[in-house]
Design an enzyme around this catalytic site. Structure first.
Site, short mmCIF file in Angstrom:
data_model
loop_
_atom_site.label_atom_id
_atom_site.label_comp_id
_atom_site.label_asym_id
_atom_site.label_seq_id
_atom_site.Cartn_x
_atom_site.Cartn_y
_atom_site.Cartn_z
N ASP A 179 -4.96 32.90 53.06
CA ASP A 179 -5.85 32.12 52.21
C ASP A 179 -5.48 30.65 52.38
OD1 ASP A 179 -6.69 34.56 51.31
OD2 ASP A 179 -6.45 34.12 49.18
N HIS A 278 -1.32 37.96 56.99
CA HIS A 278 -1.85 39.21 57.53
C HIS A 278 -2.20 39.03 59.00
CE1 HIS A 278 -2.64 41.27 53.51
NE2 HIS A 278 -2.28 40.04 53.16
N SER A 392 2.13 26.56 52.38
CA SER A 392 2.62 25.99 53.63
C SER A 392 1.46 25.94 54.61
CB SER A 392 3.79 26.81 54.18
OG SER A 392 4.47 26.08 55.19
#
Length: 437
Positions: A179, A278, A392
């Site tokens: 995200d 992911h 990050s």
């Protein structure tokens, strides 16, 4: 000469029985100050909760408030400039020089310690709701009730309810691994394979990934010839991409590959974002590199003022192959986010204290190969395999199909990005698509 001693302010306490029972009294006194709030399965029955609210929690909340105020100010200025059609350019300032003088790695370890402290059960929902309101987190997606997250760190790396991040199942689609906000993307062309950090400054993909990675930046025919040679010519070095090719020649058959280009995409995670990483596709990870670098911040101001920001910062790089060729993912640490967890290699620890830290020191590298010569860490699209302990940045470098008529005037790339700079994207949503030839 005589000295007069006032009896109004005695030098010693009037009750001296405490001194006569120093061992037991001091032990009891110390225990009260060292007592930490306990966790009893989410119940608020422990008397440890009523003793104190840890000072670390108060300090953390205050720090979050300061960070949020600064972020709101920076975001407002950036939005005003974008509304005026002004594209922010690279402009170095004295900030980088000042940051070099600060022990950012030690500060980040201290922050990590503070965020790992247990919070009293009764206080947890209030802290996490305040965090969510400040950084726009969606608490409805959290897999557990708020009082089940013992610390801020646990809340940062929380899992989501099943179905919160549906994965695009189109086989001709590459999905977002995180995200975040899409900062930059494009095709790597020409010598150097330069990735744009911000308008006016770029950095080398080779420097980002390090250790002479196999970046196929030449014409497809030349790449195929080099692959064929690598299949039959062994190298002496054990830590070599060529050894991977020799160990498992069936991983990538270059003779069946269509013409490909090399692309990149940079995604920034804010503190309020979901922090797990992911797999962007069905992927076989072959090698891991850990660079122990600096821990500069990665916010927008830092990207336009600090040279080689992503190259100098601590990062974990994963390289491997997917059905369209080469793929690499760089998870980049930042101030207060020096800790990068790799679920496929739990023993890896980042931001470790060192007596001497040289920015040019070689990375720690590991090949995912065992005694039976089986190779790689195989992931399916959407599999979670890593996490940041706050926000990050992730840089994805990958091959994807392009038109066989790429040198013709009327040609167009087969792979197309589905996003624009500044777009918000979530895990499982399409980064780009291509058409079968």
């Amino acid at each position: 000469m005589k000295y007069r001693v006032s009896h109004r302010f005695p030098l010693l306490p009037r009750h001296t029985r405490f001194l006569n029972h120093t061992p037991s009294s001091f032990t009891s006194f110390s225990k009260r100050f060292q007592t930490r709030a306990s966790i009893n399965g989410g119940s608020g029955n422990s008397q440890g909760d009523s003793y104190l609210v840890p000072g670390a929690t108060v300090a953390t909340i205050l720090m979050l408030g300061v960070l949020h105020a600064r972020r709101m100010y920076d975001d407002k200025k950036t939005e005003e400039m974008r509304d005026k059609g002004i594209e922010i350019e690279f402009q170095p300032d004295v900030k980088a020089t000042f940051l070099r003088l600060l022990p950012l790695r030690s500060i980040s370890r201290c922050w990590g310690y503070l965020t790992s402290l247990e919070i009293p059960v009764w206080l947890r929902p209030h802290v996490y709701r305040a965090w969510a309101q400040a950084f726009h987190s969606d608490l409805e997606e959290a897999a557990l009730p708020l009082d089940k997250y013992a610390s801020l760190r646990d809340f940062f790396v929380r899992t989501l309810k099943e179905g919160s991040r549906p994965i695009d199942d189109d086989p001709l689609c590459l999905v977002s691994p995180v995200d975040g906000t899409v900062l930059r993307f494009g095709e790597l062309m020409g010598a150097g394979a330069m990735i744009e950090q911000v308008k006016g400054f770029s950095y080398s993909a080779f420097s980002l990934l390090g250790a002479s990675p196999f970046l196929p930046t030449k014409a497809d025919s030349e790449v195929q010839e080099e692959h064929s040679e690598s299949m039959t010519t062994p190298e002496k070095s054990k830590k070599s991409w060529w050894k991977i090719s020799l160990a498992s020649p069936k991983v990538w058959d270059p003779t069946s590959c269509p013409k490909r280009g090399l692309f990149y995409c940079v995604i920034y995670l804010k503190p309020g974002d979901y922090h797990r990483i992911h797999s962007p596709a069905d992927w076989n990870i072959l090698v891991r590199r850990h660079f122990s670098g600096r821990l500069y911040p990665l916010n927008e101001r830092a990207t336009r003022t600090i040279r080689n920001l992503y190259i100098e910062n601590e990062r974990v790089v994963l390289e491997g192959l997917w059905k369209e060729g080469f793929m690499a993912l760089a998870a980049i640490g930042a101030t207060n986010i020096g800790s990068i967890e790799l679920f496929i290699e739990p023993e890896l620890h980042t931001n470790k204290p060192k007596k001497k830290l040289l920015p040019s020191e070689p990375p720690d590298e590991r090949l995912y190969i065992n005694e039976n010569e089986s190779i790689g860490r195989i992931l399916k699209k959407g599999d979670e395999f890593a996490a940041f302990n706050m926000g990050s940045t992730v840089v994805l470098v990958f091959q994807a199909p392009i038109s066989k008529l790429v040198h013709e005037d009327d040609s167009s790339e087969e792979f197309k990005f589905c996003v624009k700079p500044g777009d918000r994207i979530r895990v499982g949503e399409a980064l780009g698509r291509w058409h079968s030839s």
